[in-house]
Design a protein around this motif. Sequence first.
Motif, PDB file in Angstrom:
ATOM      1  N   ILE A   1       0.833  -1.202   0.000  1.00  0.00           N
ATOM      2  CA  ILE A   1       0.000   0.000   0.000  1.00  0.00           C
ATOM      3  C   ILE A   1       0.866   1.249   0.000  1.00  0.00           C
ATOM      4  O   ILE A   1       0.449   2.320  -0.454  1.00  0.00           O
ATOM      5  N   GLN A   2       2.113   1.110   0.454  1.00  0.00           N
ATOM      6  CA  GLN A   2       3.021   2.261   0.485  1.00  0.00           C
ATOM      7  C   GLN A   2       3.315   2.811  -0.905  1.00  0.00           C
ATOM      8  O   GLN A   2       3.774   3.937  -1.050  1.00  0.00           O
ATOM      9  N   GLU A   3       3.040   2.024  -1.958  1.00  0.00           N
ATOM     10  CA  GLU A   3       3.277   2.509  -3.323  1.00  0.00           C
ATOM     11  C   GLU A   3       2.349   3.677  -3.674  1.00  0.00           C
ATOM     12  O   GLU A   3       2.728   4.578  -4.407  1.00  0.00           O
ATOM     13  N   LYS A   4       1.113   3.652  -3.173  1.00  0.00           N
ATOM     14  CA  LYS A   4       0.162   4.735  -3.445  1.00  0.00           C
ATOM     15  C   LYS A   4      -0.033   5.643  -2.237  1.00  0.00           C
ATOM     16  O   LYS A   4      -0.480   6.781  -2.387  1.00  0.00           O
ATOM     17  N   ALA A   5       0.253   5.126  -1.060  1.00  0.00           N
ATOM     18  CA  ALA A   5       0.131   5.923   0.165  1.00  0.00           C
ATOM     19  C   ALA A   5       1.423   5.788   0.954  1.00  0.00           C
ATOM     20  O   ALA A   5       1.498   5.039   1.934  1.00  0.00           O
ATOM     21  N   PRO A   6       2.488   6.477   0.524  1.00  0.00           N
ATOM     22  CA  PRO A   6       3.824   6.279   1.101  1.00  0.00           C
ATOM     23  C   PRO A   6       3.999   6.777   2.532  1.00  0.00           C
ATOM     24  O   PRO A   6       4.966   6.419   3.187  1.00  0.00           O
ATOM     25  N   ASP A   7       3.080   7.603   3.024  1.00  0.00           N
ATOM     26  CA  ASP A   7       3.230   8.163   4.365  1.00  0.00           C
ATOM     27  C   ASP A   7       2.311   7.418   5.339  1.00  0.00           C
ATOM     28  O   ASP A   7       1.117   7.714   5.437  1.00  0.00           O
ATOM     29  N   PHE A   8       2.861   6.451   6.055  1.00  0.00           N
ATOM     30  CA  PHE A   8       2.055   5.662   6.989  1.00  0.00           C
ATOM     31  C   PHE A   8       1.512   6.525   8.125  1.00  0.00           C
ATOM     32  O   PHE A   8       0.476   6.210   8.709  1.00  0.00           O
ATOM     33  N   ASP A   9       2.204   7.621   8.439  1.00  0.00           N
ATOM     34  CA  ASP A   9       1.732   8.515   9.498  1.00  0.00           C
ATOM     35  C   ASP A   9       0.348   9.082   9.175  1.00  0.00           C
ATOM     36  O   ASP A   9      -0.394   9.479  10.075  1.00  0.00           O
ATOM     37  N   GLN A  10       0.017   9.132   7.866  1.00  0.00           N
ATOM     38  CA  GLN A  10      -1.252   9.732   7.443  1.00  0.00           C
ATOM     39  C   GLN A  10      -2.332   8.696   7.140  1.00  0.00           C
ATOM     40  O   GLN A  10      -3.416   9.047   6.684  1.00  0.00           O
ATOM     41  N   ILE A  11      -2.052   7.421   7.399  1.00  0.00           N
ATOM     42  CA  ILE A  11      -2.962   6.354   6.974  1.00  0.00           C
ATOM     43  C   ILE A  11      -4.312   6.413   7.698  1.00  0.00           C
ATOM     44  O   ILE A  11      -5.327   5.909   7.198  1.00  0.00           O
TER      45      ILE A  11
END
Length: 205
Positions: free
Chosen positions: A96-106
């Motif tokens: 999922i980091q490919e489209k949403a690279p910032d886990f802090d914002q998940i």
Amino acid sequence: MSDTLDRLKALSDKLEVKLAGKTASSPTKEVKPIAIAVVKPVKKIQDVEKEHSNTVSTHTKLAERIITLMSIDKNTEKVRAQNIHKVARLYQKLNIQEKAPDFDQIFIYKAMNISGIGLKEDDFGEIREGKYCQIIAITYEPDKNGKKKAKNISLSYFGKAEKLAERLKNDIMEFVLRWRYEKAFQNLEHYRYLLDKIKPSDKLF
């Protein structure tokens, strides 16, 4: 047994003679270079273990950062902390980091859903034939008139739902459900905060 071996040896000798004769009678042909496939070195067990360790440490760091940012007490909210760790692990496992690279914002999204797989009580886990499987995040953004409207954001794409392997389908469902689980904790905090504005926290319940 010896007769069989003798016959095989005789056959082998005849083939060698025939091949030698053809080589002698045939005109010399240009020998073209043979393409040699490059064989990648086999990874050592230690290297595989190291890669696995790096992946584990990466998702652990992601989870710990979220736990710190949200001021979650791992002693009193053990289940919640464990859930965030599992969300982080699936976040990496499903790329999922490919489209949403910032886990802090998940967890900033308002909601999350899956297209192609049912999550309701009456269709839980059912595949929707002909539909494409995606994890969809839902947020609200103001339009030109300032009115908030729902916006769908694709966090991942997995192809046709009916072609999903069972393990992958389960991982996708688990990620969304665990995300919702953490969101429920956050909503609870929100309502506690609002109630606390009416009554002190020690008299709420």
